[in-house]
Design a protein around this motif. Structure first.
Motif, mmCIF file in Angstrom:
data_model
loop_
_atom_site.group_PDB
_atom_site.id
_atom_site.type_symbol
_atom_site.label_atom_id
_atom_site.label_comp_id
_atom_site.label_asym_id
_atom_site.label_seq_id
_atom_site.Cartn_x
_atom_site.Cartn_y
_atom_site.Cartn_z
ATOM 1 N N MET A 31 0.850 -1.186 0.000
ATOM 2 C CA MET A 31 0.000 0.000 0.000
ATOM 3 C C MET A 31 0.891 1.242 0.000
ATOM 4 O O MET A 31 0.988 1.938 1.011
ATOM 5 N N PRO A 32 1.562 1.538 -1.107
ATOM 6 C CA PRO A 32 2.502 2.664 -1.105
ATOM 7 C C PRO A 32 1.840 4.009 -0.838
ATOM 8 O O PRO A 32 2.494 4.929 -0.366
ATOM 9 N N ARG A 33 0.568 4.134 -1.098
ATOM 10 C CA ARG A 33 -0.149 5.376 -0.796
ATOM 11 C C ARG A 33 -0.881 5.303 0.540
ATOM 12 O O ARG A 33 -1.652 6.197 0.872
ATOM 13 N N GLY A 34 -0.670 4.244 1.272
ATOM 14 C CA GLY A 34 -1.271 4.099 2.588
ATOM 15 C C GLY A 34 -2.721 3.654 2.522
ATOM 16 O O GLY A 34 -3.263 3.346 1.460
ATOM 17 N N VAL A 35 -3.351 3.645 3.673
ATOM 18 C CA VAL A 35 -4.742 3.217 3.787
ATOM 19 C C VAL A 35 -5.662 4.183 3.050
ATOM 20 O O VAL A 35 -6.605 3.756 2.373
ATOM 21 N N THR A 36 -5.404 5.472 3.149
ATOM 22 C CA THR A 36 -6.270 6.435 2.471
ATOM 23 C C THR A 36 -6.158 6.310 0.956
ATOM 24 O O THR A 36 -7.136 6.551 0.254
ATOM 25 N N GLY A 37 -5.013 5.916 0.442
ATOM 26 C CA GLY A 37 -4.881 5.672 -0.993
ATOM 27 C C GLY A 37 -5.743 4.507 -1.442
ATOM 28 O O GLY A 37 -6.397 4.565 -2.485
ATOM 29 N N VAL A 38 -5.763 3.448 -0.641
ATOM 30 C CA VAL A 38 -6.603 2.281 -0.946
ATOM 31 C C VAL A 38 -8.080 2.664 -0.847
ATOM 32 O O VAL A 38 -8.881 2.303 -1.717
ATOM 33 N N LEU A 39 -8.442 3.407 0.191
ATOM 34 C CA LEU A 39 -9.827 3.846 0.331
ATOM 35 C C LEU A 39 -10.251 4.751 -0.818
ATOM 36 O O LEU A 39 -11.393 4.690 -1.281
#
Length: 83
Positions: free
Chosen positions: A56-64
């Motif tokens: 998740m290179p963009r973090g949790v907010t990227g996935v969301l």
């Protein structure tokens, strides 16, 4: 410093979400692995951080954000199909 990494850099929500996920996870791991050798919780926590950065290179907010865009596109396509 792990909160922004987990939550995602580049947005205001990323560090906030990261902090809300990071602290409870770290405490749960520390409590669950407290009876074993010292340092086990740090190994698990470090592995979690490495896997987060890898997958998740963009973090949790990227996935969301990606999930949000998929939902919006699906509803937009359904509305166009209804017309």
């Amino acid at each position: 410093m792990a909160g922004p990494i987990i939550g995602g850099l580049g947005s205001l929500a990323g560090p906030i979400v990261g902090a809300l996920l990071n602290k409870p996870f770290a405490e749960i791991m520390r409590g669950a692995l407290a009876e074993g050798r010292s340092g086990n919780s740090l190994i698990v926590y470090g592995s979690f951080l490495i896997l987060t950065v890898m997958f998740m290179p963009r973090g949790v907010t990227g996935v969301l954000h990606v999930i949000y865009l998929k939902i919006i596109r699906r509803f937009a396509n359904n509305r166009q199909g209804d017309n």
